[in-house]
Design a protein around this motif. Structure first.
Motif, short mmCIF file in Angstrom:
data_model
loop_
_atom_site.label_atom_id
_atom_site.label_comp_id
_atom_site.label_asym_id
_atom_site.label_seq_id
_atom_site.Cartn_x
_atom_site.Cartn_y
_atom_site.Cartn_z
N ALA A 46 40.18 -10.46 -23.05
CA ALA A 46 39.80 -11.80 -22.59
C ALA A 46 38.44 -12.19 -23.18
CB ALA A 46 39.75 -11.84 -21.07
N SER A 47 37.52 -11.25 -23.25
CA SER A 47 36.20 -11.51 -23.84
C SER A 47 36.33 -11.84 -25.32
CB SER A 47 35.29 -10.30 -23.66
OG SER A 47 35.07 -10.02 -22.31
N TRP A 48 37.18 -11.09 -26.01
CA TRP A 48 37.38 -11.33 -27.44
C TRP A 48 37.96 -12.73 -27.68
CZ3 TRP A 48 35.59 -9.69 -31.78
CH2 TRP A 48 36.21 -10.06 -32.96
N GLN A 49 38.94 -13.13 -26.86
CA GLN A 49 39.53 -14.47 -27.01
C GLN A 49 38.46 -15.54 -26.86
OE1 GLN A 49 42.49 -14.63 -23.95
NE2 GLN A 49 43.91 -13.26 -25.03
N ALA A 50 37.64 -15.42 -25.83
CA ALA A 50 36.59 -16.42 -25.58
C ALA A 50 35.57 -16.43 -26.71
CB ALA A 50 35.92 -16.16 -24.24
N LEU A 51 35.19 -15.26 -27.19
CA LEU A 51 34.21 -15.16 -28.28
C LEU A 51 34.78 -15.71 -29.58
CD1 LEU A 51 31.43 -14.20 -29.16
CD2 LEU A 51 32.41 -11.95 -29.57
N GLU A 52 36.03 -15.38 -29.88
CA GLU A 52 36.67 -15.89 -31.09
C GLU A 52 36.76 -17.41 -31.06
OE1 GLU A 52 40.62 -14.90 -33.71
OE2 GLU A 52 40.81 -14.82 -31.54
N ASP A 53 37.13 -17.98 -29.92
CA ASP A 53 37.21 -19.43 -29.79
C ASP A 53 35.82 -20.07 -29.92
OD1 ASP A 53 39.94 -19.39 -29.54
OD2 ASP A 53 39.95 -19.68 -27.36
N ALA A 54 34.80 -19.41 -29.37
CA ALA A 54 33.43 -19.93 -29.46
C ALA A 54 32.98 -20.00 -30.92
CB ALA A 54 32.48 -19.07 -28.65
N LEU A 55 33.24 -18.95 -31.67
CA LEU A 55 32.84 -18.93 -33.08
C LEU A 55 33.65 -19.92 -33.91
CD1 LEU A 55 32.31 -15.11 -33.59
CD2 LEU A 55 30.57 -16.89 -33.27
N THR A 56 34.95 -20.00 -33.64
CA THR A 56 35.81 -20.96 -34.36
C THR A 56 35.33 -22.38 -34.11
OG1 THR A 56 37.70 -19.48 -34.21
CG2 THR A 56 38.17 -21.82 -34.63
N TYR A 57 35.07 -22.70 -32.84
CA TYR A 57 34.60 -24.05 -32.52
C TYR A 57 33.25 -24.33 -33.19
CZ TYR A 57 33.02 -28.18 -30.11
OH TYR A 57 32.55 -29.44 -29.83
N GLY A 58 32.36 -23.35 -33.13
CA GLY A 58 31.05 -23.53 -33.75
C GLY A 58 31.14 -23.80 -35.25
N LEU A 59 32.03 -23.08 -35.92
CA LEU A 59 32.21 -23.30 -37.35
C LEU A 59 32.81 -24.67 -37.63
CD1 LEU A 59 33.47 -19.76 -38.38
CD2 LEU A 59 31.28 -20.81 -38.99
N LEU A 60 33.79 -25.08 -36.82
CA LEU A 60 34.36 -26.42 -36.98
C LEU A 60 33.31 -27.50 -36.73
CD1 LEU A 60 37.83 -25.91 -35.26
CD2 LEU A 60 37.41 -26.33 -37.69
#
Length: 142
Positions: A46-60
């Motif tokens: 669950a932590s990985w999912q949230a972190l991955e989404d945070a980085l993806t959104y930040g890059l976008l």
């Protein structure tokens, strides 16, 4: 990017080690903050999912999205169990997606359907995030 906040909540704690875990991560790029959610029976996943989404959104957000992307609308149709707070969880899950429309209807008191219009650039990410919501039974895209 900077990790600003990390919160873990155990949903339905009466299920012991089979309880569902929700992780909320708040991230900053120095100009603004955004929150992402990960849900699962494993706190690390669950932590990985949230972190991955945070980085993806930040890059976008920083402009790493493909140039000239189509800006029409995608519709995500979500079948879910109608529970207290289900609509709120859908909205919280999509807090960083460009949502242009949302409808929610119950069918027989225990099930519901939500139709969510999102920007095409957010469609894949939104669909994946919706699939992690506890009440969601399925997501289709058109």
């Amino acid at each position: 990017f900077e990790l600003v906040d990390y919160k873990v909540r155990i949903l339905e704690g009466r299920h012991g080690t089979e309880s569902t875990t929700r992780v909320l991560i708040t991230t900053s790029d120095g100009n603004g903050e955004w929150s992402t959610v990960g849900v699962g029976e494993n706190v690390i996943a669950a932590s990985w999912q949230a972190l991955e989404d945070a980085l993806t959104y930040g890059l976008l957000k920083a402009g790493a999205a493909p140039a000239g992307a189509d800006r029409s609308t995608h519709t995500l149709t979500v079948a879910l169990r109608h529970t207290r707070g289900a609509l709120g969880r859908l909205a919280a899950t999509l807090n960083n997606s460009r949502v242009t429309g949302l409808s929610y209807a119950t069918s027989n008191g225990s099930h519901a359907t939500a139709e969510i219009q999102v920007d095409p650039a957010d469609a894949t990410r939104a669909r994946a995030k919706l699939g992690r919501v506890v009440e969601v039974l399925g997501v289709t895209e058109s």
